[in-house]
Enzyme design. Sequence first.
Site, PDB file in Angstrom:
ATOM      1  N   ILE A 119    -142.820 -21.638 -11.247  1.00 57.04           N
ATOM      2  CA  ILE A 119    -142.276 -21.811 -12.580  1.00 57.04           C
ATOM      3  C   ILE A 119    -140.834 -21.305 -12.578  1.00 57.04           C
ATOM      4  O   ILE A 119    -140.521 -20.324 -11.924  1.00 57.04           O
ATOM      5  CB  ILE A 119    -143.193 -21.059 -13.578  1.00 57.04           C
ATOM      6  N   LYS A 169    -146.530 -13.433 -19.515  1.00 53.07           N
ATOM      7  CA  LYS A 169    -146.475 -13.675 -18.076  1.00 53.07           C
ATOM      8  C   LYS A 169    -147.181 -12.506 -17.416  1.00 53.07           C
ATOM      9  O   LYS A 169    -146.645 -11.404 -17.322  1.00 53.07           O
ATOM     10  CB  LYS A 169    -145.033 -13.779 -17.583  1.00 53.07           C
ATOM     11  N   LYS A 218    -138.193 -13.587 -18.505  1.00 49.69           N
ATOM     12  CA  LYS A 218    -138.553 -12.236 -18.045  1.00 49.69           C
ATOM     13  C   LYS A 218    -138.112 -11.154 -19.021  1.00 49.69           C
ATOM     14  O   LYS A 218    -137.116 -11.296 -19.727  1.00 49.69           O
ATOM     15  CB  LYS A 218    -137.867 -11.969 -16.702  1.00 49.69           C
ATOM     16  N   CYS A 223    -140.079  29.755 -14.495  1.00 56.33           N
ATOM     17  CA  CYS A 223    -139.097  30.823 -14.452  1.00 56.33           C
ATOM     18  C   CYS A 223    -139.647  31.976 -15.281  1.00 56.33           C
ATOM     19  O   CYS A 223    -140.160  31.771 -16.372  1.00 56.33           O
ATOM     20  CB  CYS A 223    -137.787  30.326 -15.056  1.00 56.33           C
TER      21      CYS A 223
END
Length: 716
Positions: A91, A129, A331, A443
Amino acid sequence: MKNLLSEPAQPDHASVAAQLRHTLHAHAHRYYVLDDPSVPDAEYDRLFQALQAIEAQHPELVTPDSPTQRVGGRALDAFTSVRHAVPMLSIRTETDTQATGAQNFDARVRRELGLDDSAPPVDYVAEPKFDGLAMSLRYERGVLVQAATRGDGEMGEDVTQNIRTIGQIPLRLPASAPDVLEVRGEVYMRRDDFEALNEKQRERGQKTFVNTRNAAAGAVRQLDPAIAAQRPLSFFAYGLGEITPPEASGPVFATHFEMLKTLESWGFPVSSLVKVAQGATELIAYYQAVGQQRDSLGFDIDGVVYKVNSLALQRRMGFLTREPRWAVAHKFPAQEQFTTVLGIDVQVGRTGKLTPVARLKPVFVGGVTVTNATLHNLFELRRKRVRVGDTAIVRRAGDVIPEVVGIVQTLRPHYVPNFLMPRQCPICGSAVVREKLEVNHRCTGGLFCAAQRKQAVLHFAQRRAVEIEGFGEKLVDQLIDRNVVKVLPDLYRLGLRAQAELQSLTLDALAEKLTDEEKAALAKETLIALDRMATVSAQKVLDAIEKSKHTTLPRFLFGLGIRHVGEATAKELARHFGQLDAIMDATVEQLLEVSDVGPIVALSLRTFFDQAHNREVVEQLRACGVTWQEGPPAPVAPKPLTGKTFVITGTLPTLGRDEAKDLIEAAGGKVAGSVSKKTTFVVAGAEAGSKLDKAQALGIAVLDEAGLKELLNEHS
Ligand code: IVH
């Protein structure tokens, strides 16, 4: 001739088996796909075992779609290659993570379809996706016969055995399904399953997986199906391969969405995030909406996919090389990137926790440039094997702070020594400790350490300590940020400058509440009034500070913020020793005589007062006029378990061995490793061994955990 009547009725094994298969398929669909179980697990197991029993007696009745075939099968040497009946396409990817990504695609579709501006918006389907691996599932006459990976798109690998273990994948389809059906979709691992798997791997000392995709790919390509079955996978359907009869008598779909709905009705999982969208505007809205949900989904996605909904239009548009023109992947910004570890720094938090942080070659990930990533603690760092110079996988998801997920061990350039936690605080030089059963290093500088200043001042000023009224977080932040207060005693040295600072701070605070217009509209008189108010509230703070000078020893001691010294312990210490100097100089043994003080508290007090700078702070506070009444030491009451020796053996139901030991020691008892005549009590848990035998032989009293707790309570 046989006398049918005299023979016992033969159960028809074949039809019983078929009925059981049918029922089990239905239950499995409700359980795995719909997440809505129809029967209790035990009932499913009962039916499953009944089917297994029949199949064991009549192996000829075993069908490939039998639920019993999900697990099983022998380990393979290699996977066989299979040719896809219809190639598995890839794709086109749109990496532009702006709205233009969707607009470009829509514009291209419209151009290719010859639509002008006046034509209505195109109908699309928008889908997540999924971040797993593509799979083609082939069903013949309704039975799953083959599962194949994508491979190069033409040839894939036959991974049927492993895919059968996925409960969400139907092994048999309803009668309405076509003769031949290839369903395409994504095999993935849910995030919770991934976490659990990694936890298990860690427990077994085996390698962990860096992300869900790698874990899923590893499970699918696992040659031993028994191992694959232990790595829970899931599936989402998103497309079709071969289908016969394609159009004739079988179902005819007009749209991609309709096709997905039909797959859903046949038992395939289809994501509820799949939506129909009109035109670029709705695609953009979808991209943004899903992007916002990304971190809260149960699974990883790396973007969204847009597809032209009409199958007729899809056919019209066709393909370009190996990519359909009717689909695009849009994306999201990558949440994981590779980069180089330039160094490992140590940061000190407000509470004194030391956090190793990887300094990184700047890398763009999760939408921002990342230069640092947390390694959480020394144990995480070791588990991930991070060293300077390594190529690391860095992850930043949503608002979560960036972290190093793992490193690529094969890319380690040369030998680099392992990272060690500093023994001194990088900020203040105080001793760094890690208490037993704790993963974090700390500490011990407390009030002396610049990193912990704000916390220390707030702690000291709180109502239950020396109580400085009106000393809130905001004021403390500002006093420290403007360097008015550097160490605790500075509180009592606030001179004229501080008064001015306080005044301006209060003015700022008052002004903050006004809008610009309101400020502009303020008359000169009002400004003067405001100024006077600021003076008054500054004076109030100074008065409160002055008032706090007269305090009590327990309040002062508690206010120092010594780890594990809470209000109750501070009171006990004050009562026991009467004077601060006696507490500061007490040995661990002497401290242990105080009821409520165990080894951890004693050690914490000792570590604190062993550091010259802490004693210095105390001296300065006294010099500034902080005072309290001191009393004579209280007579030492022997602790309840003084002189009693305990031996712990076996596993106690709730207490760890160290915890039990601490409790006994805090009450004055001793804990020994072996049973002798000197032993007073043996505390025995599950699987107690020879020590218990010996105790019984010697006639020593034996307690269980409840007995021990009772003994401790009686005396407290
Ligand atoms: S459709 C003809 N839809 O993306 C288009 N692919 O294709 C074929 N992927 O490795 C793919 N989610 O596994 C499609 N909703 C989705 C998808 C999806 C993930 C993966 C697919 C393939 C890659 C590129």
